[in-house]
Write an enzyme that holds these catalytic residues in place. Structure first.
Site, PDB file in Angstrom:
ATOM      1  N   PRO A  11       0.792  -1.230   0.000  1.00  0.00           N
ATOM      2  CA  PRO A  11       0.000   0.000   0.000  1.00  0.00           C
ATOM      3  C   PRO A  11       0.824   1.281   0.000  1.00  0.00           C
ATOM      4  CG  PRO A  11      -0.106  -1.110   2.132  1.00  0.00           C
ATOM      5  CD  PRO A  11       0.542  -2.057   1.178  1.00  0.00           C
ATOM      6  N   ASN A  12       0.285   2.241  -0.708  1.00  0.00           N
ATOM      7  CA  ASN A  12       0.816   3.614  -0.817  1.00  0.00           C
ATOM      8  C   ASN A  12       2.038   3.731  -1.723  1.00  0.00           C
ATOM      9  OD1 ASN A  12      -1.124   4.809   1.065  1.00  0.00           O
ATOM     10  ND2 ASN A  12      -0.058   3.613   2.606  1.00  0.00           N
ATOM     11  N   ARG A  19       4.986  10.998  -2.550  1.00  0.00           N
ATOM     12  CA  ARG A  19       4.699  10.730  -1.143  1.00  0.00           C
ATOM     13  C   ARG A  19       5.987  10.870  -0.338  1.00  0.00           C
ATOM     14  NH1 ARG A  19       4.911   4.559   0.962  1.00  0.00           N
ATOM     15  NH2 ARG A  19       4.242   4.935   3.085  1.00  0.00           N
ATOM     16  N   TYR A  24      11.278   8.782   0.752  1.00  0.00           N
ATOM     17  CA  TYR A  24      11.234   7.749  -0.294  1.00  0.00           C
ATOM     18  C   TYR A  24      11.823   8.171  -1.638  1.00  0.00           C
ATOM     19  CZ  TYR A  24       8.107   5.575   3.100  1.00  0.00           C
ATOM     20  OH  TYR A  24       7.586   5.012   4.237  1.00  0.00           O
ATOM     21  N   ASN A  75       8.091  -5.626  -1.487  1.00  0.00           N
ATOM     22  CA  ASN A  75       8.078  -4.525  -0.528  1.00  0.00           C
ATOM     23  C   ASN A  75       6.646  -4.471  -0.003  1.00  0.00           C
ATOM     24  OD1 ASN A  75       8.025  -2.216   0.951  1.00  0.00           O
ATOM     25  ND2 ASN A  75       9.028  -0.924  -0.581  1.00  0.00           N
ATOM     26  N   ALA A  78       3.503  -0.980   4.595  1.00  0.00           N
ATOM     27  CA  ALA A  78       3.024  -1.025   5.981  1.00  0.00           C
ATOM     28  C   ALA A  78       2.564  -2.420   6.405  1.00  0.00           C
ATOM     29  CB  ALA A  78       1.898  -0.013   6.168  1.00  0.00           C
ATOM     30  N   HIS A  81       4.607  -4.755   8.763  1.00  0.00           N
ATOM     31  CA  HIS A  81       4.570  -4.638  10.221  1.00  0.00           C
ATOM     32  C   HIS A  81       3.294  -5.197  10.838  1.00  0.00           C
ATOM     33  CE1 HIS A  81       7.731  -2.043   8.885  1.00  0.00           C
ATOM     34  NE2 HIS A  81       6.905  -1.140   8.409  1.00  0.00           N
ATOM     35  N   ASP A  88       2.018 -15.895   5.932  1.00  0.00           N
ATOM     36  CA  ASP A  88       1.509 -17.251   5.673  1.00  0.00           C
ATOM     37  C   ASP A  88       1.503 -17.553   4.175  1.00  0.00           C
ATOM     38  OD1 ASP A  88       1.151 -17.741   8.351  1.00  0.00           O
ATOM     39  OD2 ASP A  88      -1.035 -17.546   8.334  1.00  0.00           O
ATOM     40  N   GLU A  99      13.001  -9.426   0.589  1.00  0.00           N
ATOM     41  CA  GLU A  99      12.198  -8.303   1.095  1.00  0.00           C
ATOM     42  C   GLU A  99      12.978  -7.000   0.873  1.00  0.00           C
ATOM     43  OE1 GLU A  99      11.411  -8.759   5.264  1.00  0.00           O
ATOM     44  OE2 GLU A  99      10.368  -6.837   5.441  1.00  0.00           O
ATOM     45  N   HIS A 101      12.911  -2.706   1.407  1.00  0.00           N
ATOM     46  CA  HIS A 101      12.345  -1.447   1.903  1.00  0.00           C
ATOM     47  C   HIS A 101      13.195  -0.310   1.365  1.00  0.00           C
ATOM     48  CE1 HIS A 101       9.613  -3.482   4.588  1.00  0.00           C
ATOM     49  NE2 HIS A 101      10.611  -4.286   4.905  1.00  0.00           N
ATOM     50  N   ILE A 102      12.537   0.690   0.855  1.00  0.00           N
ATOM     51  CA  ILE A 102      13.252   1.838   0.291  1.00  0.00           C
ATOM     52  C   ILE A 102      13.974   2.586   1.410  1.00  0.00           C
ATOM     53  CG2 ILE A 102      12.912   4.040  -0.912  1.00  0.00           C
ATOM     54  CD1 ILE A 102      10.363   2.595  -2.187  1.00  0.00           C
ATOM     55  N   SER A 103      13.275   2.809   2.508  1.00  0.00           N
ATOM     56  CA  SER A 103      13.867   3.499   3.657  1.00  0.00           C
ATOM     57  C   SER A 103      14.474   2.466   4.610  1.00  0.00           C
ATOM     58  CB  SER A 103      12.789   4.314   4.381  1.00  0.00           C
ATOM     59  OG  SER A 103      11.808   3.452   4.932  1.00  0.00           O
ATOM     60  N   ARG A 108      13.885   4.317  11.771  1.00  0.00           N
ATOM     61  CA  ARG A 108      12.620   5.050  11.854  1.00  0.00           C
ATOM     62  C   ARG A 108      11.860   4.670  13.130  1.00  0.00           C
ATOM     63  NH1 ARG A 108       9.658   4.781   6.274  1.00  0.00           N
ATOM     64  NH2 ARG A 108       8.521   6.505   7.271  1.00  0.00           N
ATOM     65  N   ARG A 112       8.098   0.286  13.089  1.00  0.00           N
ATOM     66  CA  ARG A 112       8.568  -0.199  11.780  1.00  0.00           C
ATOM     67  C   ARG A 112       9.738  -1.179  11.912  1.00  0.00           C
ATOM     68  NH1 ARG A 112       6.040   3.332   8.054  1.00  0.00           N
ATOM     69  NH2 ARG A 112       5.682   5.374   8.997  1.00  0.00           N
TER      70      ARG A 112
HETATM   71  C1  DQA Z   1       8.497   0.916   3.394  1.00  0.00           C
HETATM   72  C2  DQA Z   1       8.659   1.135   4.899  1.00  0.00           C
HETATM   73  C3  DQA Z   1       7.344   0.887   5.623  1.00  0.00           C
HETATM   74  O1  DQA Z   1       7.507   1.080   7.015  1.00  0.00           O
HETATM   75  C4  DQA Z   1       6.311   1.867   5.119  1.00  0.00           C
HETATM   76  O2  DQA Z   1       5.058   1.603   5.732  1.00  0.00           O
HETATM   77  C5  DQA Z   1       6.182   1.895   3.644  1.00  0.00           C
HETATM   78  C6  DQA Z   1       7.371   1.764   2.825  1.00  0.00           C
HETATM   79  C7  DQA Z   1       9.773   1.276   2.614  1.00  0.00           C
HETATM   80  O3  DQA Z   1       9.877   0.896   1.452  1.00  0.00           O
HETATM   81  O4  DQA Z   1      10.673   1.955   3.148  1.00  0.00           O
HETATM   82  O5  DQA Z   1       5.099   2.143   3.116  1.00  0.00           O
HETATM   83  O6  DQA Z   1       8.228  -0.450   3.153  1.00  0.00           O
END
Ligand code: DQA
Length: 145
Positions: A11-12, A19, A24, A75, A78, A81, A88, A99, A101-103, A108, A112
């Site tokens: 999501p997002n 964003r 990011y 990725n 959210a 977490h 599963d 896996e 994560h950009i950040s 953080r 997270r």
């Molecule tokens: C994220 C880190 C997550 O905590 C966050 O909710 C995201 C992006 C990242 O790519 O850094 O939406 O997965």
């Protein structure tokens, strides 16, 4: 048959580029997709790129990957977490999972710092920006997939 990697985004991430660019970056998800497809073409890999804001749609895509993909780069955003359901689903997938994560989630907020998906992933790349997706793709070269 060429190696097919599913790249799944939670999501997002459709808002990438606009964003919180201070967290990011300015690259859009379409830019990330283009770069991955370019590198995959050089490697002779095929990419199936997917983003959803809905947990169930991501789970359905993981189920599809069980018979179609040689590996997953995910990725979960959210859902990392919160989602035992995505963990599963990934546990039902028998090939490698990376896996991304950009950040750097560990720099953080405390909520997270834990990712359910990390318990399943072969490896986790966090904090290297969108380059993390490309580095994850390189893993599949090394892994001889
Ligand atoms: C994220 C880190 C997550 O905590 C966050 O909710 C995201 C992006 C990242 O790519 O850094 O939406 O997965």
């Amino acid at each position: 048959m060429s190696t097919r990697i599913y790249v799944l985004n939670g999501p997002n991430l459709n808002l990438l580029g606009t964003r919180q660019p201070e967290v990011y970056g300015h690259e859009t998800l379409a830019d990330v997709q283009q770069r991955l497809i370019g590198r995959a073409a050089e490697l002779g890999f095929e990419i199936d790129f997917f983003q959803s804001n809905h947990e169930g749609e991501i789970i359905d895509k993981i189920h599809e990957a069980r018979s179609r993909a040689d590996g997953i780069i995910i990725n979960p955003a959210a859902y990392s977490h919160t989602s035992v359901a995505i963990l599963d689903a990934l546990n039902s997938f028998e090939k490698p999972v990376i896996e991304v994560h950009i950040s750097n989630i560990h720099k953080r907020e405390a909520f997270r710092h834990h990712s359910f998906v990390s318990a399943r992933a072969e490896g986790v790349i966090a904090g290297l920006g969108t380059k993390g997706y490309l580095l994850a793709l390189e893993y599949f070269v090394e892994a001889g997939q």
